[in-house]
Design an enzyme around this catalytic site. Structure first.
Site, PDB file in Angstrom:
ATOM      1  CG  ASP A   1       4.321   6.397  -6.576  1.00 32.51           C
ATOM      2  OD1 ASP A   1       4.032   5.435  -5.845  1.00 32.51           O
ATOM      3  OD2 ASP A   1       4.159   7.583  -6.227  1.00 32.51           O
TER       4      ASP A   1
ATOM      5  CD  GLU B   1       7.771  15.927  -6.828  1.00 26.40           C
ATOM      6  OE1 GLU B   1       6.875  16.615  -6.301  1.00 26.40           O
ATOM      7  OE2 GLU B   1       8.588  15.281  -6.162  1.00 26.40           O
TER       8      GLU B   1
ATOM      9  CG  HIS C   1       3.941  14.757  -4.696  1.00 25.01           C
ATOM     10  ND1 HIS C   1       5.156  14.999  -4.091  1.00 25.01           N
ATOM     11  CD2 HIS C   1       3.425  13.694  -4.046  1.00 25.01           C
ATOM     12  CE1 HIS C   1       5.349  14.117  -3.139  1.00 25.01           C
ATOM     13  NE2 HIS C   1       4.325  13.314  -3.081  1.00 25.01           N
TER      14      HIS C   1
ATOM     15  CG  ASN D   1       5.276  18.971  -3.830  1.00 26.43           C
ATOM     16  OD1 ASN D   1       4.459  18.066  -3.779  1.00 26.43           O
ATOM     17  ND2 ASN D   1       6.461  18.823  -4.401  1.00 26.43           N
TER      18      ASN D   1
HETATM   19  C1  GLP Z   1       4.863  10.008  -1.546  1.00 29.04           C
HETATM   20  C2  GLP Z   1       4.116   9.118  -2.565  1.00 29.04           C
HETATM   21  C3  GLP Z   1       2.728   9.608  -2.782  1.00 29.04           C
HETATM   22  C4  GLP Z   1       2.128   9.941  -1.448  1.00 29.04           C
HETATM   23  C5  GLP Z   1       2.790  11.168  -0.880  1.00 29.04           C
HETATM   24  C6  GLP Z   1       2.385  11.511   0.533  1.00 29.04           C
HETATM   25  O1  GLP Z   1       6.012  10.572  -2.028  1.00 29.04           O
HETATM   26  N1  GLP Z   1       4.767   8.944  -3.822  1.00 29.04           N
HETATM   27  O2  GLP Z   1       1.974   8.648  -3.489  1.00 29.04           O
HETATM   28  O3  GLP Z   1       0.762  10.197  -1.556  1.00 29.04           O
HETATM   29  O4  GLP Z   1       4.168  11.139  -1.030  1.00 29.04           O
HETATM   30  O5  GLP Z   1       2.992  10.668   1.456  1.00 29.04           O
HETATM   31  P1  GLP Z   1       2.526  10.484   2.933  1.00 29.04           P
HETATM   32  O6  GLP Z   1       1.239   9.738   2.871  1.00 29.04           O
HETATM   33  O7  GLP Z   1       3.601   9.678   3.608  1.00 29.04           O
HETATM   34  O8  GLP Z   1       2.369  11.824   3.514  1.00 29.04           O
END
Ligand code: GLP
Length: 241
Positions: A67, A143, A138, A136
């Protein structure tokens, strides 16, 4: 689904790193699906260190990122392009044309989504996909409520995702409101998936993921439809399991 329990973040990173390196040794032309966020940083450090010490080569490896924010320039320190350069690509010997991230600054974003989905197919699909999980549920930026049939698409970020990610920005207002993400169907097409989770912050999401129902309201639950998922999580993330 396989679960690898680790003591802490460092061990989670090591376990994931070892799996990735093994796969590259057995298939040097592998297509790796990559994620951003705090979770995979330790894995990327491990891969960088291994490359330096043991010389594992990424020259034939292709990468596809999940992404990218919409509206940030590639060189913006908060863009995922920048993140990947800083945390991984600058430390390895990837061929520069072999690393792919959606272009969130494209003039025609719908076209960019189609191009990206086509690219994944042209590369023969993702062999090994690394995933983090949002609080959440995702995955990528899919989402809650995203159809499991979704391909690469434009998303409006949930309020709690923007709040969670605001720690990297000067203020909540600076966090983009939209992103391009590989869809859930695109992710499920990967041949193998490693889902990483660390810390108490992820404990509830992991509980729902491991024990909850399969529902579009909890995007990560789609992974239960996949035949080859390994969860690597540390003690704090697994505190309810
Ligand atoms: C972000 C990314 C995800 C990631 C998630 C968790 O928004 N788009 O790909 O896995 O949130 O992030 P983190 O690893 O910083 O907790």
């Amino acid at each position: 689904m396989r679960l690898i329990r680790t003591e802490n973040y460092a061990e989670m990173s090591l376990e994931a790193g070892k799996i990735i390196i093994d796969k590259i040794h057995s298939n040097p032309g592998l297509t790796l699906g990559l994620a951003t966020g705090s979770t995979p940083k330790g894995v990327y450090d491990y891969l960088s260190q291994d490359h330096k010490v043991n010389g594992t080569s990424y020259h034939q490896v292709k990468s596809i990122n999940l992404d990218e924010y919409i509206g940030l320039k590639v060189q913006d320190p908060n863009s995922y392009h920048y993140f990947m350069g800083q945390n991984l690509f600058n430390h390895l010997d990837f061929h520069e044309n072999h690393t792919h991230i959606p272009n969130g600054a494209a003039g025609d974003l719908e076209q960019e989504c189609l191009r990206y989905e086509q690219l994944i197919k042209e590369l023969g699909g993702v062999d090994l996909q690394i995933l983090g999980i949002g609080q959440n549920g995702h995955i990528g930026f899919n989402e809650p409520g995203t159809p499991f049939s979704s391909q690469t698409h434009i998303v409006t970020l949930a309020k709690n995702t923007r709040e969670a990610n605001s720690r990297f920005f000067n203020s909540l207002e600076d966090v983009p409101t939209q992103a391009i993400t590989m869809g859930i169907a695109s992710i499920l097409e990967s041949k193998e998936i490693l889902l990483l989770a660390s810390g108490e912050r992820k404990a509830e999401a992991l509980l729902k993921f491991m024990n909850g129902e399969i529902s579009e309201e909890f995007p990560a639950s789609a992974l239960k439809h996949h035949q080859n998922v390994t969860v690597i999580a540390d003690r704090d993330a697994l505190k309810y399991i």
